[in-house]
Design a protein around this motif. Structure first.
Motif, PDB file in Angstrom:
ATOM      1  N   PRO A 102     -38.137 -20.210  68.406  1.00  0.00           N
ATOM      2  CA  PRO A 102     -38.985 -19.081  67.995  1.00  0.00           C
ATOM      3  C   PRO A 102     -40.133 -19.462  67.064  1.00  0.00           C
ATOM      4  CG  PRO A 102     -36.954 -19.128  66.729  1.00  0.00           C
ATOM      5  CD  PRO A 102     -36.851 -20.244  67.710  1.00  0.00           C
ATOM      6  N   TRP A 103     -41.105 -18.582  67.054  1.00  0.00           N
ATOM      7  CA  TRP A 103     -42.212 -18.646  66.112  1.00  0.00           C
ATOM      8  C   TRP A 103     -42.110 -17.427  65.197  1.00  0.00           C
ATOM      9  CZ3 TRP A 103     -42.678 -19.043  71.439  1.00  0.00           C
ATOM     10  CH2 TRP A 103     -43.005 -20.318  71.932  1.00  0.00           C
ATOM     11  N   TYR A 104     -42.478 -17.612  63.945  1.00  0.00           N
ATOM     12  CA  TYR A 104     -42.349 -16.563  62.946  1.00  0.00           C
ATOM     13  C   TYR A 104     -43.660 -16.342  62.213  1.00  0.00           C
ATOM     14  CZ  TYR A 104     -37.345 -17.489  63.454  1.00  0.00           C
ATOM     15  OH  TYR A 104     -36.087 -17.667  63.963  1.00  0.00           O
ATOM     16  N   THR A 105     -43.838 -15.143  61.719  1.00  0.00           N
ATOM     17  CA  THR A 105     -44.903 -14.938  60.764  1.00  0.00           C
ATOM     18  C   THR A 105     -44.507 -15.662  59.481  1.00  0.00           C
ATOM     19  OG1 THR A 105     -46.394 -13.250  59.877  1.00  0.00           O
ATOM     20  CG2 THR A 105     -44.043 -12.797  59.718  1.00  0.00           C
ATOM     21  N   ASP A 106     -45.468 -16.318  58.841  1.00  0.00           N
ATOM     22  CA  ASP A 106     -45.159 -17.245  57.745  1.00  0.00           C
ATOM     23  C   ASP A 106     -44.368 -16.586  56.616  1.00  0.00           C
ATOM     24  OD1 ASP A 106     -48.242 -19.222  57.907  1.00  0.00           O
ATOM     25  OD2 ASP A 106     -46.362 -19.337  59.023  1.00  0.00           O
ATOM     26  N   SER A 107     -44.693 -15.357  56.296  1.00  0.00           N
ATOM     27  CA  SER A 107     -44.091 -14.709  55.128  1.00  0.00           C
ATOM     28  C   SER A 107     -42.610 -14.409  55.311  1.00  0.00           C
ATOM     29  CB  SER A 107     -44.836 -13.418  54.798  1.00  0.00           C
ATOM     30  OG  SER A 107     -44.749 -12.516  55.884  1.00  0.00           O
ATOM     31  N   LEU A 108     -42.120 -14.464  56.576  1.00  0.00           N
ATOM     32  CA  LEU A 108     -40.726 -14.118  56.829  1.00  0.00           C
ATOM     33  C   LEU A 108     -39.856 -15.337  57.149  1.00  0.00           C
ATOM     34  CD1 LEU A 108     -41.259 -10.903  58.962  1.00  0.00           C
ATOM     35  CD2 LEU A 108     -40.776 -11.073  56.514  1.00  0.00           C
ATOM     36  N   LYS A 109     -40.474 -16.497  57.261  1.00  0.00           N
ATOM     37  CA  LYS A 109     -39.699 -17.708  57.530  1.00  0.00           C
ATOM     38  C   LYS A 109     -38.677 -17.932  56.433  1.00  0.00           C
ATOM     39  CE  LYS A 109     -43.232 -20.300  60.061  1.00  0.00           C
ATOM     40  NZ  LYS A 109     -44.150 -21.462  60.017  1.00  0.00           N
ATOM     41  N   GLY A 110     -37.481 -18.322  56.849  1.00  0.00           N
ATOM     42  CA  GLY A 110     -36.421 -18.584  55.885  1.00  0.00           C
ATOM     43  C   GLY A 110     -35.527 -17.387  55.620  1.00  0.00           C
ATOM     44  N   ARG A 111     -36.025 -16.172  55.844  1.00  0.00           N
ATOM     45  CA  ARG A 111     -35.196 -14.980  55.675  1.00  0.00           C
ATOM     46  C   ARG A 111     -34.814 -14.364  57.014  1.00  0.00           C
ATOM     47  NH1 ARG A 111     -36.555 -10.360  53.345  1.00  0.00           N
ATOM     48  NH2 ARG A 111     -38.815 -10.526  53.676  1.00  0.00           N
ATOM     49  N   PHE A 112     -35.692 -14.444  57.994  1.00  0.00           N
ATOM     50  CA  PHE A 112     -35.456 -13.847  59.305  1.00  0.00           C
ATOM     51  C   PHE A 112     -35.229 -14.943  60.337  1.00  0.00           C
ATOM     52  CE2 PHE A 112     -37.710  -9.459  58.902  1.00  0.00           C
ATOM     53  CZ  PHE A 112     -37.115  -9.257  57.669  1.00  0.00           C
TER      54      PHE A 112
END
Length: 125
Positions: A58-68
């Motif tokens: 997956p790819w994530y929006t940077d601000s949510l990486k590590g939590r989602f």
């Protein structure tokens, strides 16, 4: 055309966790995308995460990486969004979407042809 049904939303206290599910049926090309977006109250849709039907990402929006964390279970035709250490600002309607128009931006929800009905996540402080 894909059909998407989200579940798992609810009320959670700040610092808690919740897992959303998106049951899928129907498909298009294996290279196309499944994604999670969210819409906080009074705001525009925000990109959360995406994978392809074939398993890229997956790819994530940077601000949510590590939590989602987005994952998939092909045996169940279901994708998940695990959300940890939730904050009140994570309160939103969460949408599962699929089948992005070719060559269009992944992080723009209007480029997706199939949408789920959305599931509400409310994080209390």
């Amino acid at each position: 055309q894909a059909r998407l049904v989200e579940s798992g939303g609810g009320l959670v206290q700040a610092g808690g966790s919740i897992r959303l599910s998106c049951a899928t049926s129907g498909r298009t090309s294996t290279g196309n995308y499944l994604a999670w977006f969210r819409q906080p109250p009074g705001k525009e849709h925000q990109f959360v995460a995406a994978v392809t039907w074939s398993g890229d990402g997956p790819w994530y929006t940077d601000s949510l990486k590590g939590r989602f964390a987005m994952s998939r279970d092909d045996s169940r035709n279901t994708v998940y969004l695990q959300m940890n250490n939730l904050k009140p600002e994570d309160t939103a309607v969460y949408y599962c979407v699929a089948n992005k128009d070719p060559y269009k931006e992944i992080a723009d929800i209007t480029n997706y042809r199939a949408w789920g009905q959305g599931t509400q996540v409310t994080v209390s402080s």
